[in-house]
Each structure stands twice: as C-alpha cells, then as structure tokens.
Design a protein around this motif. Sequence first.
Motif, PDB file in Angstrom:
ATOM      1  N   ILE A 170       0.853  -1.119   0.048  1.00 31.90           N
ATOM      2  CA  ILE A 170      -0.127  -0.056  -0.260  1.00 31.90           C
ATOM      3  C   ILE A 170       0.911   1.322   0.021  1.00 31.90           C
ATOM      4  O   ILE A 170       0.590   2.245  -0.820  1.00 31.90           O
ATOM      5  CB  ILE A 170      -1.029  -0.038   1.193  1.00 31.90           C
ATOM      6  CG1 ILE A 170      -2.014  -1.172   0.956  1.00 31.90           C
ATOM      7  CG2 ILE A 170      -1.580   1.392   1.189  1.00 31.90           C
ATOM      8  CD1 ILE A 170      -2.970  -1.400   1.902  1.00 31.90           C
ATOM      9  N   GLY A 171       1.995   1.255   0.765  1.00 36.52           N
ATOM     10  CA  GLY A 171       2.870   2.208   0.737  1.00 36.52           C
ATOM     11  C   GLY A 171       3.621   2.581  -0.425  1.00 36.52           C
ATOM     12  O   GLY A 171       3.554   3.837  -0.986  1.00 36.52           O
ATOM     13  N   VAL A 172       3.779   1.642  -1.255  1.00 35.45           N
ATOM     14  CA  VAL A 172       4.507   1.507  -2.682  1.00 35.45           C
ATOM     15  C   VAL A 172       3.412   2.177  -3.432  1.00 35.45           C
ATOM     16  O   VAL A 172       3.671   3.004  -4.248  1.00 35.45           O
ATOM     17  CB  VAL A 172       4.954   0.240  -3.212  1.00 35.45           C
ATOM     18  CG1 VAL A 172       5.320   0.181  -4.518  1.00 35.45           C
ATOM     19  CG2 VAL A 172       6.292  -0.186  -2.398  1.00 35.45           C
ATOM     20  N   VAL A 173       1.979   1.703  -3.545  1.00 34.97           N
ATOM     21  CA  VAL A 173       1.131   2.119  -4.582  1.00 34.97           C
ATOM     22  C   VAL A 173       0.772   3.694  -4.124  1.00 34.97           C
ATOM     23  O   VAL A 173       0.444   4.190  -5.064  1.00 34.97           O
ATOM     24  CB  VAL A 173      -0.009   1.225  -4.365  1.00 34.97           C
ATOM     25  CG1 VAL A 173      -1.329   1.817  -5.079  1.00 34.97           C
ATOM     26  CG2 VAL A 173       0.365  -0.101  -4.828  1.00 34.97           C
ATOM     27  N   ALA A 174       0.601   3.757  -2.823  1.00 35.37           N
ATOM     28  CA  ALA A 174       0.295   5.227  -2.440  1.00 35.37           C
ATOM     29  C   ALA A 174       1.109   6.384  -2.844  1.00 35.37           C
ATOM     30  O   ALA A 174       0.864   7.382  -3.070  1.00 35.37           O
ATOM     31  CB  ALA A 174      -0.113   5.277  -0.945  1.00 35.37           C
ATOM     32  N   THR A 175       2.567   6.077  -2.676  1.00 32.27           N
ATOM     33  CA  THR A 175       3.554   7.143  -2.849  1.00 32.27           C
ATOM     34  C   THR A 175       4.209   6.964  -4.307  1.00 32.27           C
ATOM     35  O   THR A 175       4.542   8.032  -4.868  1.00 32.27           O
ATOM     36  CB  THR A 175       4.806   6.803  -2.007  1.00 32.27           C
ATOM     37  OG1 THR A 175       5.469   5.472  -2.071  1.00 32.27           O
ATOM     38  CG2 THR A 175       4.360   6.834  -0.383  1.00 32.27           C
ATOM     39  N   ALA A 176       4.208   6.122  -5.135  1.00 32.25           N
ATOM     40  CA  ALA A 176       4.867   5.856  -6.472  1.00 32.25           C
ATOM     41  C   ALA A 176       4.352   7.095  -7.177  1.00 32.25           C
ATOM     42  O   ALA A 176       4.936   7.640  -8.028  1.00 32.25           O
ATOM     43  CB  ALA A 176       4.732   4.623  -7.198  1.00 32.25           C
ATOM     44  N   TRP A 211      -6.639   7.934  -6.866  1.00 27.41           N
ATOM     45  CA  TRP A 211      -7.132   6.638  -6.121  1.00 27.41           C
ATOM     46  C   TRP A 211      -6.262   6.104  -5.070  1.00 27.41           C
ATOM     47  O   TRP A 211      -6.270   5.538  -4.311  1.00 27.41           O
ATOM     48  CB  TRP A 211      -7.500   5.688  -7.447  1.00 27.41           C
ATOM     49  CG  TRP A 211      -8.634   6.033  -8.230  1.00 27.41           C
ATOM     50  CD1 TRP A 211      -8.900   6.789  -9.220  1.00 27.41           C
ATOM     51  CD2 TRP A 211     -10.030   5.537  -7.427  1.00 27.41           C
ATOM     52  NE1 TRP A 211     -10.190   6.924  -9.505  1.00 27.41           N
ATOM     53  CE2 TRP A 211     -10.827   6.257  -8.479  1.00 27.41           C
ATOM     54  CE3 TRP A 211     -10.381   4.970  -6.344  1.00 27.41           C
ATOM     55  CZ2 TRP A 211     -12.369   6.091  -8.177  1.00 27.41           C
ATOM     56  CZ3 TRP A 211     -12.061   5.168  -6.113  1.00 27.41           C
ATOM     57  CH2 TRP A 211     -12.659   5.286  -7.143  1.00 27.41           C
ATOM     58  N   THR A 212      -4.979   6.290  -5.720  1.00 28.19           N
ATOM     59  CA  THR A 212      -3.792   5.567  -4.814  1.00 28.19           C
ATOM     60  C   THR A 212      -3.677   6.520  -3.681  1.00 28.19           C
ATOM     61  O   THR A 212      -3.454   6.009  -2.563  1.00 28.19           O
ATOM     62  CB  THR A 212      -2.355   5.608  -5.597  1.00 28.19           C
ATOM     63  OG1 THR A 212      -2.005   6.904  -5.879  1.00 28.19           O
ATOM     64  CG2 THR A 212      -2.613   4.705  -6.754  1.00 28.19           C
ATOM     65  N   PRO A 256      -9.260  -2.885  -5.444  1.00 27.80           N
ATOM     66  CA  PRO A 256      -9.372  -3.457  -7.005  1.00 27.80           C
ATOM     67  C   PRO A 256      -9.785  -2.405  -8.029  1.00 27.80           C
ATOM     68  O   PRO A 256      -9.561  -2.397  -9.250  1.00 27.80           O
ATOM     69  CB  PRO A 256     -10.876  -4.219  -6.887  1.00 27.80           C
ATOM     70  CG  PRO A 256     -11.134  -4.574  -5.384  1.00 27.80           C
ATOM     71  CD  PRO A 256     -10.539  -3.394  -4.463  1.00 27.80           C
ATOM     72  N   VAL A 257     -10.336  -1.270  -7.593  1.00 25.65           N
ATOM     73  CA  VAL A 257     -10.570  -0.067  -8.418  1.00 25.65           C
ATOM     74  C   VAL A 257      -9.193   0.336  -9.075  1.00 25.65           C
ATOM     75  O   VAL A 257      -8.739   0.725 -10.182  1.00 25.65           O
ATOM     76  CB  VAL A 257     -11.356   1.322  -7.766  1.00 25.65           C
ATOM     77  CG1 VAL A 257     -11.399   2.480  -8.779  1.00 25.65           C
ATOM     78  CG2 VAL A 257     -12.800   0.645  -7.429  1.00 25.65           C
ATOM     79  N   VAL A 258      -8.165   0.615  -7.958  1.00 27.17           N
ATOM     80  CA  VAL A 258      -7.075   0.932  -8.310  1.00 27.17           C
ATOM     81  C   VAL A 258      -6.429  -0.033  -9.353  1.00 27.17           C
ATOM     82  O   VAL A 258      -5.586   0.313 -10.359  1.00 27.17           O
ATOM     83  CB  VAL A 258      -6.002   1.209  -7.118  1.00 27.17           C
ATOM     84  CG1 VAL A 258      -4.576   1.044  -7.606  1.00 27.17           C
ATOM     85  CG2 VAL A 258      -6.474   2.168  -6.196  1.00 27.17           C
ATOM     86  N   VAL A 259      -6.315  -1.231  -9.211  1.00 27.51           N
ATOM     87  CA  VAL A 259      -6.009  -2.279 -10.039  1.00 27.51           C
ATOM     88  C   VAL A 259      -6.574  -2.465 -11.473  1.00 27.51           C
ATOM     89  O   VAL A 259      -5.759  -2.347 -12.541  1.00 27.51           O
ATOM     90  CB  VAL A 259      -6.174  -3.848  -9.552  1.00 27.51           C
ATOM     91  CG1 VAL A 259      -5.813  -4.672 -10.449  1.00 27.51           C
ATOM     92  CG2 VAL A 259      -5.410  -3.981  -8.159  1.00 27.51           C
ATOM     93  N   ALA A 260      -7.935  -1.782 -11.476  1.00 24.95           N
ATOM     94  CA  ALA A 260      -8.495  -1.579 -12.476  1.00 24.95           C
ATOM     95  C   ALA A 260      -8.151  -0.473 -13.468  1.00 24.95           C
ATOM     96  O   ALA A 260      -8.104  -0.458 -14.660  1.00 24.95           O
ATOM     97  CB  ALA A 260     -10.130  -1.660 -12.322  1.00 24.95           C
TER      98      ALA A 260
END
Length: 134
Positions: A64-70, A83-84, A121-125
């Motif tokens: 989650i940290g990776v996805v939220a900060t990248a 979204w992230t 899943p919205v982030v993945v989509a």
Amino acid sequence: MSVQDAARSSERSVKIAPRWFVLSAATVPLGILGQFMLAGLSLSVDLRFQGMHDTLGFLLAVPIGVVATAPFLRNEVKALRHWTGLLGILYLLQIVLAAAGSGLAQAVHVLNAGLLLVVAPVVVAKIARSHNGG
C-alpha cells in the motif's frame, strides 16, 4: 498529420506502469481479502487468528505504501494519484482505528475495511485500463 506522425504520437502516449507497481497493486486486494478471512476465523474458530490478522495488516503497509507514494514520485503513474492517495489515506485510517481499541472505533474499522476492499480493486482496474503493465 501524416500516418507516421500519428503512429509516433500514439507510441508516446502509451503509458507503462512499472512492474513493481503493478505487482504491489495486485497484492493489495488479495491481502485485504485475507484480512477479512483472518478476522472471521478469529471470531468464529480461534482467537489466535487475531495475531495473524494484525501481522498481515501491518505487512500490507509495504504494497500500500508503494502504491500510494509511487504516483507522487513517478510520472508513468502520476494520473493515478487520486485513487492511490485515497487507498493510502484509508489504510492509515484503518491503522488508527485498530489502535483506538474497541467500541465505535472498532465498528468504523470494519466499515473502513469494506471501503478498502472497494478502492483496492478499483486501483488495479485503473492500472489495467490505462497502463500496459510492462
């Protein structure tokens, strides 16, 4: 604009999310589902599953940290910031609610888990739809 110019323009507009970003995002919904399963097992089977639930919850901080900060650091995924960022905020709220103990905070913790299960899943989509995943 010639056909060659259009092809070049099209090539430049292809967004490719880094593989580590895609993999991190894909693990989040699975981890959240695991959280629900462990919480249910701790309530219905054995309270010892609560420790596993807590551990998995804190391990989810990595993807989650990776996805939220990248998206704030990498231009390839910049468009996913909303979204992230929401995913990161909901996760931080989840940790705060878990630490707050029982009562209303615990009830909101469960509600927030549902929100996380919707947003992840919205982030993945969004990644699958707008990025090539290379």
